[in-house]
Design an enzyme around this catalytic site. Structure first.
Site, PDB file in Angstrom:
ATOM      1  CG  ASP A  93       9.094  -2.899 -10.598  1.00  6.28           C
ATOM      2  OD1 ASP A  93       8.386  -3.337 -11.535  1.00  6.28           O
ATOM      3  OD2 ASP A  93       8.732  -2.879  -9.408  1.00  6.28           O
ATOM      4  CG  LEU A  94       7.056   3.121 -11.175  1.00  6.28           C
ATOM      5  CD1 LEU A  94       5.730   3.758 -11.556  1.00  6.28           C
ATOM      6  CD2 LEU A  94       8.032   4.183 -10.721  1.00  6.28           C
ATOM      7  CG  ASP A 118       5.127  -1.400 -11.861  1.00  6.85           C
ATOM      8  OD1 ASP A 118       5.190  -2.425 -12.583  1.00  6.85           O
ATOM      9  OD2 ASP A 118       5.230  -1.428 -10.628  1.00  6.85           O
TER      10      ASP A 118
END
Length: 503
Positions: free
Chosen positions: A364-365, A407
């Site tokens: 996950d960003l 994301d």
């Protein structure tokens, strides 16, 4: 990624289309070959019928008049038997005078089945046991019954002339009187000469070398016995057809030319004697068939090349049309990674094939929303592309990367140890920093990645369990300050569970 998929699709379509085209072309090729063979077989069959019809016509004519001939031969034989009773020393007989008187050739066969005396000097000494085993067996039976017998069409051994023979043994069984009637002197032969039909057939069609009518001894009617004597494969094929009645063929040479020898059984409707069964020997070539097949092969090759060319062109065009829609069905249009639709199928397949540890890295960003808000969606899309590039850079052969949406990303690593999964996570964190630092708009943004890792079969053996536990580990990474990775553990599960309880 799209180009690789298109290339695979194109190759698959070309292989399929080529296989289908070749199958169709081969079927057509073999269909034409079979039609040509059937045509040749029909040509040979018609020649058989022509010879059979000619032979049958002559036999029928002789059958109509044959009873009269047979009756005269019987009367002549009875005359000889009466003479034998009065003068049993046949060596004193004047057979030439008797021949003129009776109008038949006279042969006297002794107890050893040898012609001891004959009105034809060349026939004296003919040993039926040596030359004609089948006839010798028949003579033994006829000698024992003492009855009168007459056959149909046969040949004179030394001349090949067509003759009709009769047989009757003396009461003491010591001799058999054989009378011979020359058929070729009759009007019937002039009108129903089957040799003429055979000659015309051979002359009209250069496929036929020679056609013979063979008697039970394997001698060709109309030819000298020694000249027409069969040997080797011809004798074997003849005997098999004569015994079983089945048509047979074999390939050989005819005076140095490739030839096919065909043997066909013939049972006369009008002859019930030892000459009833004959065999047609048809010696022919299939040059016309082979020439057609050769031309057909050349045509087939040309057609096949043309079909393959058109197939490849069509496959390229069709693959161009369908490659992108099919690719997008299972790939993310922005990053080129697998999408959510392909994720579960990939994981299920890897779990089924995997015999070691499988690692699932959920990525996950961190703070991605701020990039979209502060710099716009175009910058956000650029960031996602560069992150996807970084993810590809850490993949091993056989690994798969998925963009679940937004994301969120996943890396699937079959046959990976915990250390390999950890190494990939460290590489990825480092790889993501590079494109962010080199981008002026993102340089001040607090962008990083958090990773949660679950391992099969230790943390689960199904898609739902592995995803939940990787998500739990991802939550722990974010709780610990982001920009890091965590493996799933019971402690991580308890930590998330406690965090989720209301105060």
């Amino acid at each position: 990624m799209n180009s690789r998929f298109r290339m695979k699709l194109t190759i698959a379509m070309i292989i399929f289309a080529m296989a289908l085209s070749v199958a169709i072309a081969l079927m057509d090729h073999y269909r034409l070959k079979e039609q040509a063979r059937l045509g040749k077989a029909e040509q040979v069959r018609k020649s058989e019928q022509t010879v059979k019809y000619a032979l049958e016509s002559m036999e029928k004519a002789y059958y109509v008049l044959g009873e009269n001939i047979a009756a005269k031969m019987r009367d002549s034989t009875v005359y000889l038997l009466n003479k034998y009773e009065n003068a049993p020393t046949v060596s004193d007989w004047d057979l030439e005078a008797l021949k003129k008187e009776l109008s038949y050739d006279i042969h006297i066969i002794d107890e050893n089945d040898v012609i001891a005396y004959s009105s034809l000097r060349d026939e004296v000494g003919l040993d039926f046991k040596a030359c004609c085993g089948k006839l010798a067996a028949i003579l033994k039976e006829r000698r024992s019954t003492g009855e009168f017998y007459h056959d149909g069409i046969d040949i004179e051994q030394n001349t090949g002339i067509l003759k009709k023979y009769s047989y009757m043994a003396s009461p003491d069984k010591k001799v058999i009187f054989q009378l011979g009637y020359t058929l070729q002197d009759s009007m019937i032969y002039q009108h129903f000469n089957f040799f003429q039909a055979i000659d015309e057939l051979v002359a009209q069609d250069d496929s036929f070398y020679e056609i013979n009518v063979l008697n039970m001894g394997g001698h060709a009617l109309g030819e000298l016995a020694d000249a027409s004597k069969l040997s080797g494969p011809r004798r074997d094929a003849f005997e098999k057809t004569f015994t079983t009645g089945q048509t047979g063929e074999f390939r050989g040479d005819w005076y140095g030319l490739p030839a096919i020898y065909r043997y066909v059984n013939y049972d006369s409707k009008y002859d019930s004697g030892s000459t009833q069964t004959k065999v047609l020997e048809i010696i022919y070539n299939d040059k016309d068939l082979q020439a057609f097949l050769q031309e057909n092969r050349r045509t087939f090759i040309v057609q096949l090349i043309a079909v393959l060319f058109v197939t490849v062109v069509l496959a390229l065009i069709i693959s161009k049309w369908v490659a992108r829609p099919m690719h997008l069905a299972f790939h993310d249009s922005l990053t080129g990674l697998h999408n959510r639709a392909a994720f579960e199928e990939l994981l299920v397949s890897m779990l089924a094939d995997n015999r070691d540890t499988l690692a699932l890295l959920m990525i996950d960003l961190d703070n991605f929303k701020s990039v979209n808000d502060d710099h716009g969606h175009d910058t956000g899309d650029l960031l996602l592309k560069r992150v996807a590039h970084s993810i590809r850079s850490v993949l091993r052969k056989g690994d798969a990367a998925v963009r679940l949406g937004g994301d969120e990303f996943v890396i699937l690593m079959p046959s990976a140890s915990k250390e390999e999964a950890e190494h990939a996570a460290v590489q990825l964190i480092e790889a993501v920093r590079g494109p962010i630092k080199r981008h002026s708009q993102l340089e001040k943004a607090s962008i990083s990645v958090s990773i949660g890792i679950s391992l099969a079969p230790h943390d689960g053996i199904d898609v739902e369990t592995l995803c939940k536990r990787a998500d739990t580990a991802l939550y722990v990474s974010k709780e610990l300050g982001k920009n890091r990775y965590s493996f799933y553990s019971w402690q991580a599960a308890d930590r998330r569970q406690n965090a989720a309880r209301p105060l």
